[in-house]
Design a protein around this motif. Sequence first.
Motif, short mmCIF file in Angstrom:
data_model
loop_
_atom_site.label_atom_id
_atom_site.label_comp_id
_atom_site.label_asym_id
_atom_site.label_seq_id
_atom_site.Cartn_x
_atom_site.Cartn_y
_atom_site.Cartn_z
N ASP A 73 10.83 122.69 106.63
CA ASP A 73 11.09 122.82 105.20
C ASP A 73 11.85 124.11 104.89
OD1 ASP A 73 9.73 120.46 104.74
OD2 ASP A 73 7.79 121.46 104.46
N GLU A 74 11.53 125.17 105.63
CA GLU A 74 12.21 126.45 105.43
C GLU A 74 13.70 126.31 105.77
OE1 GLU A 74 12.16 130.55 107.86
OE2 GLU A 74 10.23 130.06 106.93
N MET A 75 14.00 125.54 106.80
CA MET A 75 15.40 125.30 107.17
C MET A 75 16.17 124.71 106.00
SD MET A 75 15.27 123.67 110.99
CE MET A 75 17.00 123.19 110.87
N LYS A 76 15.56 123.72 105.37
CA LYS A 76 16.22 123.06 104.24
C LYS A 76 16.47 124.05 103.11
CE LYS A 76 13.97 118.66 105.34
NZ LYS A 76 12.99 117.62 104.91
N GLY A 77 15.50 124.95 102.90
CA GLY A 77 15.68 125.97 101.88
C GLY A 77 16.81 126.93 102.21
N GLN A 78 17.09 127.12 103.51
CA GLN A 78 18.17 127.99 103.97
C GLN A 78 19.50 127.25 104.06
OE1 GLN A 78 17.97 131.26 104.58
NE2 GLN A 78 15.78 131.41 104.20
N ASP A 105 18.48 118.09 112.08
CA ASP A 105 19.09 116.95 112.73
C ASP A 105 18.06 116.21 113.57
OD1 ASP A 105 18.73 118.55 114.92
OD2 ASP A 105 20.84 119.04 115.18
N VAL A 106 18.53 115.25 114.37
CA VAL A 106 17.64 114.43 115.18
C VAL A 106 16.82 115.29 116.14
CG1 VAL A 106 17.58 112.60 116.91
CG2 VAL A 106 19.17 112.43 115.01
N VAL A 107 17.43 116.35 116.66
CA VAL A 107 16.75 117.21 117.63
C VAL A 107 15.51 117.85 117.01
CG1 VAL A 107 16.98 119.23 119.11
CG2 VAL A 107 18.91 117.66 118.85
N GLU A 118 16.16 109.83 106.02
CA GLU A 118 17.15 110.89 105.81
C GLU A 118 18.54 110.48 106.31
OE1 GLU A 118 16.92 113.84 104.36
OE2 GLU A 118 14.78 113.75 103.89
N GLY A 119 18.64 109.27 106.84
CA GLY A 119 19.94 108.78 107.32
C GLY A 119 20.25 109.19 108.74
#
Length: 834
Positions: free
Chosen positions: A534-539, A544-546, A574-575
């Motif tokens: 979730d933090e990644m999305k905020g940044q 990705d798939v990995v 998420e596609g």
Amino acid sequence: MGSRMVSSPPTTTIDSLATNSWVPPASDQLKLNCDGAVKHHQQQSVIGIVIRNERGILLNGKTMQIPTVSSLYAEAVVVRETTVMVQVLGLNKTIVESGNADLYNDKIGNSFAEEIARDRSVSCRKLVQHSQFVGFNCASSLARLAPYLSDSSSDENTLHIQKNASVAEQFSELNTHQVIQILNDLRKEPSLALSFFSQLKKHGFKHDVGTYMAIIRILCSWGMDRRLDSILFEVIGSKNGHLGFDIADLFEALEKEHLAEGPNSLVKAFDALVKLHVSAGMFYEAIDILFRTRGFLPHILTFNFLMNRLVEHGKVDMAVSIYKQLKRLGLSPNVYTYVILIKAYCRKGSLEEAFEVFEEMTKAGVAPSAFTYTTFIEGLCSYGMTILGYEMLLEWRGENAPIDMFAYAVVIRGFVREKKLKEAKDVLLDMEDQGLVPDAYCYGALIQGYCESGSTARALDAHQEMAAKGIKTNCMILSSILQCLCQMGLASEAVDHFQKFKDLGIFLDGVTYNTAIDSFCKLGRMEEAVRLLDEMKGQKIVPDVVHYTTLMNGYCNQWKLPDALNLFENMKDEGLKPDFVTFNVLASGFSRNGLAQKTINLLDHMMAQRPDPITYNIIIEGLCIRVTVEEAKMFLSCLEVRRLDDYAAKINGYSEANSTKEAFELFDRRQQGVLVRKTSCLKLLSNLCMEGDMGKARQVFDYMIQRGLTPDVVTYTRMLKGYCHVRCLQEACGLFRDMKARCIEPDVICYTALIDSHCKSDNLQDAEGLFNEMIDRGLEPDIVTYTVLLCGYFRQGYVDRAVILFDEMSSKGIEPDSYFKSALQCGILKANKV
């Protein structure tokens, strides 16, 4: 910027600026180009007004034919009509560009213009007060559009590109000759000419070679290289006669004009054609254009571009041939040409020829640059000759050659690739002694080497040293450190360092976050791992798939399969498309949880993507661990062989299920051309050795040798132990000799197996010989080695030798284990009985 209606007067300003080319307005403005042309023989004047945005796109326009009274009258009418257009369209922030700035600043001119404008109820004085005016020396070209865009029966025509459909009809009525004439008239206005060319195409006009040549001339003369590339690429990319001609027709026209106009007329077009073909990977077409030109040669930079791309695409011989051809044509290479040639020879492995280029440069009077030296040194390093590369660096440095930091960097990387980390560190220190400051690239290579060798402490020390010198780190270096910590089982330390890097405000990319997520998963701290996602999305870092697969693997290892499946569904929402690694993680989770049917269902779902052998191996291993061998065998029997790799999967699967018979039968009847993987061979060979079937084990072993899969010391040891176990000492000794002939160093286990076999065959002399040989080779016998030799001594009644061996072992600090003590007691009892 506006075309919205306003009730207040337009807030357009006037200034005076002479220019020979069209300058775009600011992004929030529009520009009006306006001027008039007098046709004395027709007693008529033509005026033109064009409105364009900052990209030069025509938004609106107008042309008029009026009676010729005077040039001043024509200019005044231009003022009036411009004012009307600004007012009617409600434009604000508008720049007016005209060919007669004096008229706007002249009191008589203003009065005259205002008088003419009275019938329109618009004050030109307001325009003068609220407009920016830019003098425009070439604006009369606008008026020349009038004869082509106006109806002969009408004295006024509005060019409303976006809203007036009549413009398309007017454009479609133009013929090639008229378009070429207009473009020629606009040759001093390249942006307007290009906009006109594009608008024609947009409204259905079919350009031919002539009109393309007209716009190419303009773009070449103004040096508008990117626009020229775009135009030429349209022709190169056209298919099925879409344009009515092809690139060969255009090339022929360019060549004819070049021969007629002189060598400098369209060189840019030829250069662009070559580069565009090269960029599209059309090397043969590019070479054809390059050497078909007559009377001149394209620029040396074009040759360089072609040669470099050929080298990068592995077409080294073609690049060298191009160089030789340009030399024959009398073209003088520049320093970058020689750099590319050196790189080509290095990629080819012709290092002597690469070195000879330096001599050729000296004869040509071209001084090698720092890049030239670095390229040759890099070539040496890439072939595992980093020591020689460094020696060359030191020699050239002694000759005051321009050696820069990049030369040291490639040497450091070379030593790292060769696992010579001490030498790499010495080069870095040498750099500093020479007054060069190593950058993140140099330190990054060294840190990567430490990480690959598992030296986490040295990697962290090097990173700390780098920071102390004020050298900025990067996410690639940090990822290497965190991955090393995680792989070494130091997941907790990896998490701590990740948090430390984050607190320092260092940018962390998706790879770094994935390593941290994996570390949290290994620690079983799944909630914190999810928080990082979730933090990644905020940044603004898109997972990705990995990332999702790493989290799913964490859930599976924690036996939380429902959470893994929920995450799998979220990922698809998420596609993101699952890959083989994702499916393998789930397959492992299902099989290790004993969910055989779900595993098979997942495999059916994967069939469209053709699962790889690893998938089958994971499933078999999981089923064998969690369910029963029989269920694993049932799964294998249902597995249809669809491709060559499936044989390897089934062989490995049967081996994992300890079904050695079925595995070997499949191995023995493999189809011609089927290449069984090394891991499958090793597993099958190991099972055969443990079961004592050394004949079949030798078949597998010989197959590996034939395939070029040279067995390692572990494989040889397994075979030796197998032969020793079935008392085939002669075969074991032959394999031992073969092992040493292949420069594979036997280990303690290997020696111990042979010593044990010799002892059991009552051949103590050879057993002692092997014992001494291993010590001479620097191998220390372990407790097992001492035990088997001790048993051999006692078996033959050599109690004194046994006691000496025991004392030797004790002096080395080797503690006897239970097996040794048991052997010793049995030996003593046997000796006492004797």
